[in-house]
Design a protein around this motif. Structure first.
Motif, PDB file in Angstrom:
ATOM      1  N   ASN A 125       0.825  -1.206   0.000  1.00 26.15           N
ATOM      2  CA  ASN A 125       0.000   0.000   0.000  1.00 26.15           C
ATOM      3  C   ASN A 125       0.862   1.261   0.000  1.00 26.15           C
ATOM      4  OD1 ASN A 125      -2.365  -1.472  -0.038  1.00 26.15           O
ATOM      5  ND2 ASN A 125      -2.604  -1.457   2.178  1.00 26.15           N
ATOM      6  N   TYR A 126       2.004   1.189   0.677  1.00 21.64           N
ATOM      7  CA  TYR A 126       2.912   2.335   0.662  1.00 21.64           C
ATOM      8  C   TYR A 126       3.549   2.499  -0.715  1.00 21.64           C
ATOM      9  CZ  TYR A 126       6.882   5.338   1.701  1.00 21.64           C
ATOM     10  OH  TYR A 126       7.787   6.353   1.677  1.00 21.64           O
ATOM     11  N   LEU A 127       3.958   1.386  -1.328  1.00 26.61           N
ATOM     12  CA  LEU A 127       4.571   1.464  -2.654  1.00 26.61           C
ATOM     13  C   LEU A 127       3.600   2.054  -3.676  1.00 26.61           C
ATOM     14  CD1 LEU A 127       6.449  -1.966  -2.925  1.00 26.61           C
ATOM     15  CD2 LEU A 127       7.443   0.277  -2.445  1.00 26.61           C
ATOM     16  N   LYS A 128       2.313   1.841  -3.490  1.00 29.37           N
ATOM     17  CA  LYS A 128       1.314   2.372  -4.431  1.00 29.37           C
ATOM     18  C   LYS A 128       1.273   3.897  -4.432  1.00 29.37           C
ATOM     19  CE  LYS A 128      -1.616  -1.716  -3.932  1.00 29.37           C
ATOM     20  NZ  LYS A 128      -2.842  -2.258  -3.308  1.00 29.37           N
ATOM     21  N   THR A 129       1.884   4.524  -3.427  1.00 33.50           N
ATOM     22  CA  THR A 129       1.931   5.988  -3.389  1.00 33.50           C
ATOM     23  C   THR A 129       3.184   6.518  -4.080  1.00 33.50           C
ATOM     24  OG1 THR A 129       3.085   6.098  -1.244  1.00 33.50           O
ATOM     25  CG2 THR A 129       0.684   5.947  -1.189  1.00 33.50           C
ATOM     26  N   GLY A 130       3.965   5.632  -4.708  1.00 33.23           N
ATOM     27  CA  GLY A 130       5.171   6.050  -5.411  1.00 33.23           C
ATOM     28  C   GLY A 130       4.873   7.137  -6.425  1.00 33.23           C
ATOM     29  N   THR A 131       5.755   8.112  -6.535  1.00 33.10           N
ATOM     30  CA  THR A 131       5.478   9.302  -7.342  1.00 33.10           C
ATOM     31  C   THR A 131       6.072   9.239  -8.747  1.00 33.10           C
ATOM     32  OG1 THR A 131       7.418  10.404  -6.367  1.00 33.10           O
ATOM     33  CG2 THR A 131       5.293  10.759  -5.291  1.00 33.10           C
ATOM     34  N   LEU A 132       6.816   8.185  -9.074  1.00 28.69           N
ATOM     35  CA  LEU A 132       7.340   8.046 -10.438  1.00 28.69           C
ATOM     36  C   LEU A 132       6.268   7.371 -11.291  1.00 28.69           C
ATOM     37  CD1 LEU A 132      11.058   6.912  -9.911  1.00 28.69           C
ATOM     38  CD2 LEU A 132      10.250   9.114 -10.756  1.00 28.69           C
ATOM     39  N   THR A 133       5.248   8.116 -11.655  1.00 29.84           N
ATOM     40  CA  THR A 133       4.111   7.547 -12.374  1.00 29.84           C
ATOM     41  C   THR A 133       4.338   7.568 -13.883  1.00 29.84           C
ATOM     42  OG1 THR A 133       3.016   9.699 -12.362  1.00 29.84           O
ATOM     43  CG2 THR A 133       2.502   8.192 -10.558  1.00 29.84           C
ATOM     44  N   ASN A 134       3.750   6.583 -14.556  1.00 28.45           N
ATOM     45  CA  ASN A 134       3.864   6.492 -16.004  1.00 28.45           C
ATOM     46  C   ASN A 134       2.799   5.529 -16.515  1.00 28.45           C
ATOM     47  OD1 ASN A 134       5.009   6.768 -18.661  1.00 28.45           O
ATOM     48  ND2 ASN A 134       6.954   7.241 -17.639  1.00 28.45           N
ATOM     49  N   THR A 135       2.612   5.522 -17.833  1.00 23.21           N
ATOM     50  CA  THR A 135       1.643   4.638 -18.471  1.00 23.21           C
ATOM     51  C   THR A 135       2.256   4.021 -19.715  1.00 23.21           C
ATOM     52  OG1 THR A 135      -0.182   6.024 -17.698  1.00 23.21           O
ATOM     53  CG2 THR A 135      -0.673   4.472 -19.461  1.00 23.21           C
ATOM     54  N   THR A 136       2.060   2.711 -19.890  1.00 25.85           N
ATOM     55  CA  THR A 136       2.521   2.026 -21.103  1.00 25.85           C
ATOM     56  C   THR A 136       1.445   1.048 -21.557  1.00 25.85           C
ATOM     57  OG1 THR A 136       3.598   0.228 -19.896  1.00 25.85           O
ATOM     58  CG2 THR A 136       4.941   2.167 -20.365  1.00 25.85           C
ATOM     59  N   LYS A 137       1.701   0.386 -22.699  1.00 25.76           N
ATOM     60  CA  LYS A 137       0.670  -0.465 -23.298  1.00 25.76           C
ATOM     61  C   LYS A 137       0.824  -1.951 -22.995  1.00 25.76           C
ATOM     62  CE  LYS A 137      -0.339   2.645 -27.152  1.00 25.76           C
ATOM     63  NZ  LYS A 137      -1.674   2.995 -26.623  1.00 25.76           N
ATOM     64  N   THR A 138       2.032  -2.398 -22.603  1.00 24.77           N
ATOM     65  CA  THR A 138       2.234  -3.836 -22.401  1.00 24.77           C
ATOM     66  C   THR A 138       2.943  -4.102 -21.075  1.00 24.77           C
ATOM     67  OG1 THR A 138       4.421  -3.931 -23.447  1.00 24.77           O
ATOM     68  CG2 THR A 138       2.490  -4.151 -24.891  1.00 24.77           C
ATOM     69  N   PHE A 139       2.840  -5.355 -20.641  1.00 25.52           N
ATOM     70  CA  PHE A 139       3.493  -5.781 -19.404  1.00 25.52           C
ATOM     71  C   PHE A 139       5.006  -5.575 -19.496  1.00 25.52           C
ATOM     72  CE2 PHE A 139       5.555  -9.138 -16.875  1.00 25.52           C
ATOM     73  CZ  PHE A 139       4.984  -8.918 -15.631  1.00 25.52           C
ATOM     74  N   GLN A 140       5.593  -6.022 -20.598  1.00 23.69           N
ATOM     75  CA  GLN A 140       7.044  -5.914 -20.753  1.00 23.69           C
ATOM     76  C   GLN A 140       7.498  -4.451 -20.776  1.00 23.69           C
ATOM     77  OE1 GLN A 140       8.592  -8.001 -24.142  1.00 23.69           O
ATOM     78  NE2 GLN A 140      10.728  -7.596 -23.636  1.00 23.69           N
ATOM     79  N   MET A 141       6.757  -3.602 -21.467  1.00 25.48           N
ATOM     80  CA  MET A 141       7.101  -2.186 -21.519  1.00 25.48           C
ATOM     81  C   MET A 141       6.966  -1.541 -20.143  1.00 25.48           C
ATOM     82  SD  MET A 141       5.269  -1.114 -25.113  1.00 25.48           S
ATOM     83  CE  MET A 141       5.506   0.651 -24.817  1.00 25.48           C
ATOM     84  N   ALA A 142       5.958  -1.966 -19.379  1.00 28.67           N
ATOM     85  CA  ALA A 142       5.736  -1.407 -18.046  1.00 28.67           C
ATOM     86  C   ALA A 142       6.882  -1.769 -17.106  1.00 28.67           C
ATOM     87  CB  ALA A 142       4.416  -1.898 -17.472  1.00 28.67           C
ATOM     88  N   VAL A 143       7.331  -3.021 -17.176  1.00 30.30           N
ATOM     89  CA  VAL A 143       8.459  -3.445 -16.349  1.00 30.30           C
ATOM     90  C   VAL A 143       9.715  -2.668 -16.721  1.00 30.30           C
ATOM     91  CG1 VAL A 143       9.984  -5.377 -15.774  1.00 30.30           C
ATOM     92  CG2 VAL A 143       7.517  -5.744 -15.923  1.00 30.30           C
ATOM     93  N   ALA A 144       9.965  -2.533 -18.024  1.00 30.06           N
ATOM     94  CA  ALA A 144      11.141  -1.797 -18.482  1.00 30.06           C
ATOM     95  C   ALA A 144      11.080  -0.333 -18.056  1.00 30.06           C
ATOM     96  CB  ALA A 144      11.259  -1.902 -20.002  1.00 30.06           C
ATOM     97  N   LYS A 145       9.904   0.274 -18.206  1.00 28.15           N
ATOM     98  CA  LYS A 145       9.740   1.677 -17.826  1.00 28.15           C
ATOM     99  C   LYS A 145       9.952   1.857 -16.318  1.00 28.15           C
ATOM    100  CE  LYS A 145       8.224   4.545 -20.213  1.00 28.15           C
ATOM    101  NZ  LYS A 145       8.838   5.570 -21.081  1.00 28.15           N
ATOM    102  N   ALA A 146       9.441   0.924 -15.519  1.00 24.88           N
ATOM    103  CA  ALA A 146       9.578   1.019 -14.066  1.00 24.88           C
ATOM    104  C   ALA A 146      11.043   0.896 -13.649  1.00 24.88           C
ATOM    105  CB  ALA A 146       8.743  -0.072 -13.391  1.00 24.88           C
ATOM    106  N   ILE A 147      11.748  -0.082 -14.238  1.00 16.66           N
ATOM    107  CA  ILE A 147      13.161  -0.279 -13.909  1.00 16.66           C
ATOM    108  C   ILE A 147      13.986   0.936 -14.312  1.00 16.66           C
ATOM    109  CG2 ILE A 147      15.222  -1.654 -14.409  1.00 16.66           C
ATOM    110  CD1 ILE A 147      13.350  -4.069 -14.762  1.00 16.66           C
ATOM    111  N   GLY A 148      13.758   1.411 -15.531  1.00 10.43           N
ATOM    112  CA  GLY A 148      14.519   2.560 -16.011  1.00 10.43           C
ATOM    113  C   GLY A 148      14.279   3.808 -15.193  1.00 10.43           C
ATOM    114  N   SER A 149      13.044   4.046 -14.800  1.00  7.41           N
ATOM    115  CA  SER A 149      12.726   5.280 -14.072  1.00  7.41           C
ATOM    116  C   SER A 149      13.340   5.304 -12.678  1.00  7.41           C
ATOM    117  CB  SER A 149      11.211   5.469 -13.990  1.00  7.41           C
ATOM    118  OG  SER A 149      10.583   4.397 -13.326  1.00  7.41           O
ATOM    119  N   VAL A 150      13.372   4.147 -11.980  1.00  7.48           N
ATOM    120  CA  VAL A 150      13.954   4.166 -10.628  1.00  7.48           C
ATOM    121  C   VAL A 150      15.475   4.266 -10.689  1.00  7.48           C
ATOM    122  CG1 VAL A 150      12.002   2.922  -9.625  1.00  7.48           C
ATOM    123  CG2 VAL A 150      13.991   1.636 -10.389  1.00  7.48           C
ATOM    124  N   LYS A 151      16.084   3.633 -11.693  1.00  8.62           N
ATOM    125  CA  LYS A 151      17.530   3.763 -11.847  1.00  8.62           C
ATOM    126  C   LYS A 151      17.900   5.200 -12.199  1.00  8.62           C
ATOM    127  CE  LYS A 151      18.909  -0.949 -13.116  1.00  8.62           C
ATOM    128  NZ  LYS A 151      19.561  -1.790 -14.149  1.00  8.62           N
TER     129      LYS A 151
END
Length: 310
Positions: free
Chosen positions: A144-170
């Motif tokens: 529930n705390y992680l759901k408040t993360g502020t690095l928000t984004n939107t993508t079209k596929t599972f693989q793209m979402a994982v890549a976007k999430a990894i790239g944004s936190v790094k």
């Protein structure tokens, strides 16, 4: 009269001689308490090792947890010859998140249940379920705390979402001049299997969590149920952004008040006690814990939504 006094004295001597006697029941109860807390500790140590959390940090009840976020803008690097190079200033700010509190739980088993089903089924097997629920409570609060993360984004596929999430936190950690020692991704298990199709993989578990290592660029990916992480949502954080705080149930002040719990390990994350209630003819188990998993920098937590196109 003398005979009655003699009988009374004999009884008093018997009770005095046996006042400190440790019975088989005492040993069984203590073993059950030790088994519960050591099992909890082993589960936590497995997760701690996976995530690379160096240690849990002891806090006092009532301590306010504060999430951090960094502010600042990189100044231009185009500087004329001889001019003063502008300084880039970053500020780390804090905002209160929640208070560490001691949570108190109890489970009660009747003497009739023990008679009908036996001690092992009525008490020990329900202890396992009790422990699982306590662990789930800790991880659910973390999700529930992680759901408040502020690095928000939107993508079209599972693989793209994982890549976007990894790239944004790094990228965020790099902008803060910190190095991510690894990235933990949290995904809905149905999204994961939809992507996987009929491929065969091996999953592992720790602290009640299901995970896979080295998948789609994530150092570790946790697979969560619908009520933990909803479908169409990917969360991620650097693993060295995750910290653990706890309140020690074996605190000396608790013992002074007559509340003595069995604990285990260096960190004493949970206290456990078994006690018979003769008024109700039940066996009562008590658990006491103040254990929190926390992401220190909330602006280094990715919160990516999957919105499939046509």
């Amino acid at each position: 009269m003398n005979k009655n006094r003699l009988t009374m004295n004999t009884n008093l001597q018997f009770f005095a001689a046996n006042e400190g006697l440790i019975t088989t029941g005492d040993i069984d109860v203590k073993a059950r308490e030790i088994d519960f807390v050591t099992s909890f500790e082993r589960n936590w140590e497995a997760l701690r090792e996976i995530l690379g959390i160096s240690r849990a940090i002891r806090k006092q009840p009532g301590t306010i947890l504060k999430s951090k976020y960094a502010e600042g803008t990189l100044e231009s690097g185009t500087v004329a010859e001889g001019d003063v190079i502008p300084r880039t200033h970053y500020a780390v700010k804090e905002k209160p998140y929640s208070e560490i509190t001691l949570e108190k739980y109890a489970k009660e088993v009747s003497v009739e249940a023990i008679k009908d089903h036996g001690y092992e089924v009525a008490c020990e097997m329900t202890d396992e379920e009790f422990q699982t629920d306590l662990q789930d409570g800790i991880t659910t609060k973390f999700y529930n705390y992680l759901k408040t993360g502020t690095l928000t984004n939107t993508t079209k596929t599972f693989q793209m979402a994982v890549a976007k999430a990894i790239g944004s936190v790094k990228n965020k950690f790099k902008s803060m001049h910190k190095t991510a020692t690894g990235v933990a991704v949290f995904a809905n298990i149905m999204d994961f299997y939809d992507y996987l199709g009929d491929s065969n993989i091996t999953l592992q578990t720790a602290f009640g969590l299901t995970y896979i290592k080295g998948f789609l660029g994530a150092d570790i990916m946790f697979l969560c149920s619908d009520n933990e992480i909803p479908a169409g949502k990917i969360l991620a954080t650097p693993v060295n952004n995750i910290v653990a705080y706890y309140v020690d149930p074996s605190d000396g002040d608790f013992e002074k008040a007559g509340l003595s719990y069995t604990v285990s390990g260096e960190t004493n994350l949970i206290g456990f006690k078994v006690k018979g209630d003769y008024d109700r003819a039940t066996s009562v188990t008590y658990a006491l814990l103040g254990f929190v998993l926390f992401a220190e920098y909330i602006d280094a937590v990715a919160n990516v939504s999957i919105t499939p196109g046509e």
